[in-house]
Motif scaffolding. Structure first.
Motif, short mmCIF file in Angstrom:
data_model
loop_
_atom_site.label_atom_id
_atom_site.label_comp_id
_atom_site.label_asym_id
_atom_site.label_seq_id
_atom_site.Cartn_x
_atom_site.Cartn_y
_atom_site.Cartn_z
N LYS A 102 0.83 -1.20 0.00
CA LYS A 102 0.00 0.00 0.00
C LYS A 102 0.87 1.25 0.00
N TYR A 103 1.92 1.23 0.80
CA TYR A 103 2.84 2.37 0.85
C TYR A 103 3.45 2.64 -0.51
N LEU A 104 3.71 1.57 -1.26
CA LEU A 104 4.32 1.70 -2.57
C LEU A 104 3.31 2.08 -3.66
N GLY A 105 2.05 2.24 -3.26
CA GLY A 105 1.05 2.75 -4.21
C GLY A 105 0.22 1.71 -4.92
N PHE A 106 0.32 0.45 -4.53
CA PHE A 106 -0.48 -0.59 -5.17
C PHE A 106 -1.92 -0.55 -4.66
N SER A 107 -2.86 -0.85 -5.54
CA SER A 107 -4.27 -0.93 -5.16
C SER A 107 -4.49 -2.24 -4.40
N LEU A 108 -5.59 -2.30 -3.64
CA LEU A 108 -5.90 -3.53 -2.90
C LEU A 108 -6.10 -4.70 -3.87
N LEU A 139 8.90 -10.35 0.43
CA LEU A 139 9.75 -9.44 1.19
C LEU A 139 10.91 -8.93 0.34
N LYS A 140 11.50 -9.81 -0.44
CA LYS A 140 12.61 -9.40 -1.32
C LYS A 140 12.11 -8.43 -2.39
N ASN A 141 10.92 -8.71 -2.92
CA ASN A 141 10.33 -7.84 -3.93
C ASN A 141 10.07 -6.46 -3.35
N LEU A 154 11.38 -0.67 -2.30
CA LEU A 154 11.68 0.35 -1.29
C LEU A 154 13.05 0.97 -1.51
N GLN A 155 13.99 0.17 -1.99
CA GLN A 155 15.33 0.72 -2.27
C GLN A 155 15.26 1.76 -3.39
N LYS A 156 14.39 1.49 -4.39
CA LYS A 156 14.19 2.49 -5.45
C LYS A 156 13.55 3.75 -4.88
N GLU A 157 12.56 3.53 -3.99
CA GLU A 157 11.88 4.65 -3.35
C GLU A 157 12.86 5.45 -2.49
N LYS A 158 13.77 4.72 -1.83
CA LYS A 158 14.78 5.36 -0.98
C LYS A 158 15.64 6.32 -1.78
N GLN A 159 16.08 5.87 -2.97
CA GLN A 159 16.92 6.73 -3.80
C GLN A 159 16.19 7.98 -4.24
N GLY A 195 14.79 15.01 -8.90
CA GLY A 195 13.89 14.11 -8.16
C GLY A 195 12.48 14.15 -8.69
N PHE A 196 12.15 15.18 -9.47
CA PHE A 196 10.83 15.27 -10.07
C PHE A 196 10.96 14.87 -11.53
N THR A 197 10.89 13.59 -11.83
CA THR A 197 11.07 13.14 -13.20
C THR A 197 9.78 12.60 -13.77
N TYR A 198 9.55 12.91 -15.03
CA TYR A 198 8.36 12.44 -15.72
C TYR A 198 8.74 11.16 -16.43
N GLN A 199 8.43 10.00 -15.84
CA GLN A 199 8.89 8.74 -16.38
C GLN A 199 7.74 7.88 -16.83
#
Length: 246
Positions: free
Chosen positions: A54-60, A78-80, A85-90, A120-124
């Motif tokens: 949920k934190y990563l933005g996935f729908s239920l 957990l690994k996924n 989260l490591q991407k989010e951390k960067q 940090g504000f990239t349109y991807q």
């Protein structure tokens, strides 16, 4: 074993939300004869994964699909999640650095370049934008665009970012969206779409411009370049199309 009230207190998830998870089959604890829900340690582990996703933005709905893929392999999830989260951390570290530089700039200790202000504000491109594009323009058009973009993804993204940076800078200077220098940017954006996406007809381009405002996610992303940027770009595109059709 934990009662629903205790789970709510421990996790911060409301009782109402936990009952909803049970109703949709996302997290269904054991129910005893007395009617109470009892959550096992395994249930608590699944709840943790739900909260991560949920934190990563996935729908239920998507979370339910993900958890069903490897139901018995908690380690897989957990690994996924760690990779995500490591991407989010960067991203967060980049935004923190940008914020620190902005504060220093406001305190007149350093001068920031325009590009530094938007690090940090990239349109991807990602799956949700692809699906939105399919909904708007059709699968065939989108697949053609994806084929043209292969091997040029960074070039495409950098091009969009540079154009959006320029729009934002014009807006911050008080330059009208109908001004010549802003219309030039709209034309540049149109050409960029034609080169890297598809043969974008004027009316389709006008529709894309309106989509920047009407689509909530598109609008939020563009407004990261500065509040009001999405509307500013939309207005510039409409003016550009109007002048081209004369």
């Amino acid at each position: 074993m934990y009662l629903i009230k205790k789970v709510s207190e421990m996790s911060g998830v409301s009782v109402r939300a936990l009952r909803h998870y049970d109703k949709i089959g996302l997290l269904s604890p054991q129910k005893q004869e007395n009617g109470y829900r009892y959550y096992s340690e395994e249930d608590m582990s699944f709840l943790q994964m739900i909260l991560f996703y949920k934190y990563l933005g996935f729908s239920l709905k998507k979370i339910k699909e993900l958890l069903k893929q490897e139901e018995s392999q908690v380690l897989y999830h957990l690994k996924n999640q760690l990779a995500l989260l490591q991407k989010e951390k960067q991203k967060l570290l980049t935004l923190i650095d940008t914020l620190e530089k902005t504060i220093a700039s406001q305190e007149r200790r350093v001068t920031m370049s325009t590009k530094e202000k938007f690090n940090g504000f990239t349109y991807q491109d990602n799956q949700k934008y692809r699906q939105a594009a399919v909904d708007l323009y059709g699968k065939e058009v989108v697949e053609e665009a994806i084929e043209k973009q292969k091997g040029k993804e960074q070039e495409l993204t950098d091009g969009f970012n540079n154009i959006f940076f320029a729009f934002s800078e014009n807006r911050s200077k008080g330059i009208s969206s109908a001004a010549k220098e802003t219309i030039v940017l709209a034309e540049k954006l149109h050409k960029h779409l034609c080169e890297y996406a598809f043969d974008c007809q004027l009316q389709v381009f006008a529709s894309i411009g309106r989509g920047y405002v009407q689509n909530v996610e598109f609008k939020q992303n563009l407004d990261k370049f500065g509040d009001g940027t999405a509307q500013y770009i939309c207005d510039a595109i409409q003016q550009y199309v109007k002048e081209k059709e004369i």
